[in-house]
Design a protein around this motif. Structure first.
Motif, PDB file in Angstrom:
ATOM      1  N   CYS A   1       8.454   3.780 -13.930  1.00 44.11           N
ATOM      2  CA  CYS A   1       7.261   4.086 -15.372  1.00 44.11           C
ATOM      3  C   CYS A   1       6.696   4.962 -15.404  1.00 44.11           C
ATOM      4  N   ILE A   2       6.600   6.008 -14.598  1.00 41.21           N
ATOM      5  CA  ILE A   2       5.776   7.048 -14.426  1.00 41.21           C
ATOM      6  C   ILE A   2       7.281   8.152 -14.634  1.00 41.21           C
ATOM      7  N   LEU A   3       8.451   7.891 -14.307  1.00 40.34           N
ATOM      8  CA  LEU A   3      10.068   8.684 -15.261  1.00 40.34           C
ATOM      9  C   LEU A   3       9.940   8.282 -16.205  1.00 40.34           C
ATOM     10  N   VAL A   4       9.460   7.071 -16.642  1.00 38.41           N
ATOM     11  CA  VAL A   4       9.755   6.442 -18.197  1.00 38.41           C
ATOM     12  C   VAL A   4       9.340   7.458 -19.291  1.00 38.41           C
ATOM     13  N   LEU A   5       8.008   7.175 -18.853  1.00 36.07           N
ATOM     14  CA  LEU A   5       6.862   8.261 -19.494  1.00 36.07           C
ATOM     15  C   LEU A   5       7.370   9.586 -19.464  1.00 36.07           C
ATOM     16  N   ALA A   6       7.522  10.351 -18.429  1.00 35.26           N
ATOM     17  CA  ALA A   6       7.890  11.528 -18.584  1.00 35.26           C
ATOM     18  C   ALA A   6       9.341  11.978 -19.234  1.00 35.26           C
ATOM     19  N   ASP A   7       9.397  10.795 -19.572  1.00 36.97           N
ATOM     20  CA  ASP A   7      11.061  10.835 -19.928  1.00 36.97           C
ATOM     21  C   ASP A   7      11.180  10.910 -21.412  1.00 36.97           C
ATOM     22  N   PHE A   8      10.338   9.831 -22.041  1.00 35.74           N
ATOM     23  CA  PHE A   8      10.018   9.688 -22.939  1.00 35.74           C
ATOM     24  C   PHE A   8       9.129  10.865 -23.950  1.00 35.74           C
ATOM     25  N   LEU A   9       8.499  12.385 -23.138  1.00 35.56           N
ATOM     26  CA  LEU A   9       8.288  12.677 -23.480  1.00 35.56           C
ATOM     27  C   LEU A   9       8.993  14.574 -23.641  1.00 35.56           C
TER      28      LEU A   9
ATOM     29  N   ARG B   1       0.643  -1.727  -0.249  1.00 31.62           N
ATOM     30  CA  ARG B   1       0.457   0.089   0.204  1.00 31.62           C
ATOM     31  C   ARG B   1       0.745   1.212  -0.394  1.00 31.62           C
ATOM     32  N   ILE B   2       1.035   2.106  -0.668  1.00 35.06           N
ATOM     33  CA  ILE B   2       1.329   3.076  -0.802  1.00 35.06           C
ATOM     34  C   ILE B   2       0.516   4.011  -1.438  1.00 35.06           C
ATOM     35  N   ASP B   3       1.039   5.306  -1.000  1.00 32.49           N
ATOM     36  CA  ASP B   3       0.251   6.878  -0.948  1.00 32.49           C
ATOM     37  C   ASP B   3       0.808   7.657  -2.503  1.00 32.49           C
ATOM     38  N   VAL B   4       0.673   6.963  -3.435  1.00 35.39           N
ATOM     39  CA  VAL B   4       0.878   7.911  -5.166  1.00 35.39           C
ATOM     40  C   VAL B   4       1.146   9.306  -4.868  1.00 35.39           C
ATOM     41  N   ARG B   5       0.618   9.756  -4.274  1.00 32.98           N
ATOM     42  CA  ARG B   5       0.470  11.862  -3.805  1.00 32.98           C
ATOM     43  C   ARG B   5       2.824  11.769  -3.728  1.00 32.98           C
ATOM     44  N   GLU B   6       2.993  11.092  -2.827  1.00 28.98           N
ATOM     45  CA  GLU B   6       4.531  10.560  -2.586  1.00 28.98           C
ATOM     46  C   GLU B   6       5.192  10.467  -4.066  1.00 28.98           C
ATOM     47  N   LEU B   7       4.646   9.892  -4.482  1.00 27.19           N
ATOM     48  CA  LEU B   7       5.468   8.536  -5.763  1.00 27.19           C
ATOM     49  C   LEU B   7       5.737   9.626  -6.990  1.00 27.19           C
ATOM     50  N   VAL B   8       4.165  10.260  -7.145  1.00 30.55           N
ATOM     51  CA  VAL B   8       4.606  11.675  -8.597  1.00 30.55           C
ATOM     52  C   VAL B   8       5.762  12.659  -7.945  1.00 30.55           C
ATOM     53  N   ALA B   9       5.278  13.236  -6.200  1.00 27.31           N
ATOM     54  CA  ALA B   9       6.646  13.849  -5.999  1.00 27.31           C
ATOM     55  C   ALA B   9       7.437  13.993  -6.275  1.00 27.31           C
ATOM     56  N   ARG B  10       8.103  12.592  -5.779  1.00 27.83           N
ATOM     57  CA  ARG B  10       9.556  11.971  -6.055  1.00 27.83           C
ATOM     58  C   ARG B  10       9.863  11.395  -7.789  1.00 27.83           C
ATOM     59  N   VAL B  11       9.247  11.101  -8.191  1.00 26.62           N
ATOM     60  CA  VAL B  11       8.903  11.334 -10.122  1.00 26.62           C
ATOM     61  C   VAL B  11       9.512  12.560 -10.993  1.00 26.62           C
ATOM     62  N   ALA B  12       8.744  13.614  -9.364  1.00 27.28           N
ATOM     63  CA  ALA B  12       8.994  14.748 -10.116  1.00 27.28           C
ATOM     64  C   ALA B  12      10.876  15.501 -10.083  1.00 27.28           C
TER      65      ALA B  12
ATOM     66  N   ASP C   1       3.920  -2.052  -6.938  1.00 23.83           N
ATOM     67  CA  ASP C   1       5.407  -2.154  -6.293  1.00 23.83           C
ATOM     68  C   ASP C   1       5.547  -1.135  -6.681  1.00 23.83           C
ATOM     69  N   GLU C   2       5.735  -0.338  -5.649  1.00 18.36           N
ATOM     70  CA  GLU C   2       6.464   1.035  -5.557  1.00 18.36           C
ATOM     71  C   GLU C   2       7.356   1.159  -6.491  1.00 18.36           C
ATOM     72  N   SER C   3       8.988   0.787  -6.574  1.00 16.71           N
ATOM     73  CA  SER C   3      10.004   0.853  -6.796  1.00 16.71           C
ATOM     74  C   SER C   3       9.760   0.688  -8.456  1.00 16.71           C
ATOM     75  N   ARG C   4       8.659  -0.008  -9.223  1.00 19.03           N
ATOM     76  CA  ARG C   4       8.366  -0.313 -10.373  1.00 19.03           C
ATOM     77  C   ARG C   4       7.978   0.306 -11.264  1.00 19.03           C
ATOM     78  N   LEU C   5       6.017   0.833 -10.839  1.00 14.12           N
ATOM     79  CA  LEU C   5       5.548   2.582 -10.874  1.00 14.12           C
ATOM     80  C   LEU C   5       5.984   3.717 -11.009  1.00 14.12           C
ATOM     81  N   ARG C   6       7.345   3.800 -10.483  1.00 14.76           N
ATOM     82  CA  ARG C   6       8.055   5.229 -10.051  1.00 14.76           C
ATOM     83  C   ARG C   6       9.024   5.251 -11.351  1.00 14.76           C
TER      84      ARG C   6
END
Length: 322
Positions: free
Chosen positions: A224-232, A179-190, A217-222
């Motif tokens: 994934c979002i970083l890969v998409l941001a970098d692709f853009l 269980r994770i709070d996605v707010r923290e994950l997105v902030a870390r990705v930024a 899976d916190e590390s894999r989901l983080r």
């Protein structure tokens, strides 16, 4: 005839040797870069290209070892043609196949660890030097260190995506969900996105006030979002990248947008099957996105893409905050 344990031992020895050679090459390159005066653009470019070439060669070597081991693996016991029945022979073959799959999973798990150990060392010492713990660095040195850290982050993304692609090809990908709070994950990705782009660009982040809980899976989901941001960011080098998180009914919506952009460089999301079957060099840039789409799907989520502006949308199921 070598036993299964002997084959596994030789594979792990080869893996460790190749990984340590790669680590030694990376650290030697860093030493030359800082202490031997290799500060011009041509020398830095040669170091980065050599590092990428070594890692690509290592991935090829490991893949060849896996394929060779699979082809040369023998059954544990041979059936006696005069007394063995057909059913025991089939069962023995099925058992050998299952053992082969388990060995490959263990090997890939060890490979992930051996790859990430030297990369984490490069990233960790880059952060130490940038923090000034070992002494102040000037602007030129800081810029060099940020490039080294960015290259390490990018290599780590590629290595983790490549290993997940191997797991997906064998249908052995398992998630370490919690269980994770996605707010923290997105902030870390930024924050990591800024490091990935050597702090020459940044990602804006818009987050809600209420918790956004899901199981992932916190590390894999983080990643994934970083890969998409970098692709853009790579597709639209002058666009502002924005990450936003919102709750929509029973789902969480994570949107990654490239402002003032037209469209993505592909019309449809690539799949892992297409990437594995393709022989085109252009697919190399798309396969992390294909892996990302599959990993998100394993989270019972969905990945969408759109144009004008170019964007990705990740939808994940919500779980209660309690």
């Amino acid at each position: 005839m070598p036993s299964a344990d002997d084959v596994k031992l030789r594979r792990n020895v080869a893996l460790r040797f190749a990984s340590y050679v790669t680590c030694l090459g990376l650290l030697t390159g860093l030493g030359l870069f800082f202490y031997a005066g290799m500060r011009d653009a041509a020398s830095w470019g040669a170091f980065v290209l050599a590092t990428v070439a070594v890692l690509v060669g290592l991935v090829w070597f490991v893949g060849s070892t896996l394929r060779s081991s699979s082809k040369n693996r023998h059954p544990r016991a041979a059936a006696d043609s005069h007394s063995a029945a057909a059913e025991p022979a089939v069962n023995a073959a099925a058992g050998a196949k299952d053992m082969s799959g388990d060995d490959d999973v263990d090997y890939l798990t060890a490979l992930r660890h051996e790859f990430r150990t030297p990369l984490n060392a490069v990233l960790g010492f880059s952060d130490v030097l940038l923090s000034g713990i070992d002494g102040e660095v000037n602007e030129s040195q800081r810029e060099d260190l940020e490039i080294i850290r960015a290259s390490g982050i990018r290599l780590k993304l590629l290595v983790d995506s490549a290993l997940d692609l191997s797991h997906l090809a064998d249908d052995h990908l398992s998630l370490n969900a919690d269980r994770i709070d996605v707010r923290e994950l997105v902030a870390r990705v930024a924050a990591e996105a800024g490091q990935l782009w050597s702090n020459k660009r940044s990602a804006n982040c818009i987050l809600p006030e209420e918790p956004c809980i899901t199981r992932a899976d916190e590390s894999r989901l983080r990643r994934c979002i970083l890969v998409l941001a970098d692709f853009l960011a790579t597709d639209h080098r002058d666009a502002d990248i924005e990450l936003s998180l919102a709750r929509s009914g029973a789902h969480l919506a994570i949107e990654i947008t490239a402002g003032a952009s037209d469209q993505l460089s592909f019309d449809a999301l690539p799949t892992t099957a297409e990437v594995l079957a393709s022989e085109e060099a252009s697919e190399i840039r798309r396969w992390p996105v294909a892996v990302t789409a599959e990993v998100i799907s394993r989270h019972e989520g969905s990945l969408y893409h759109g144009n004008a502006p170019s964007r990705f949308l990740v939808r994940l199921p919500v779980q209660g905050a309690t």
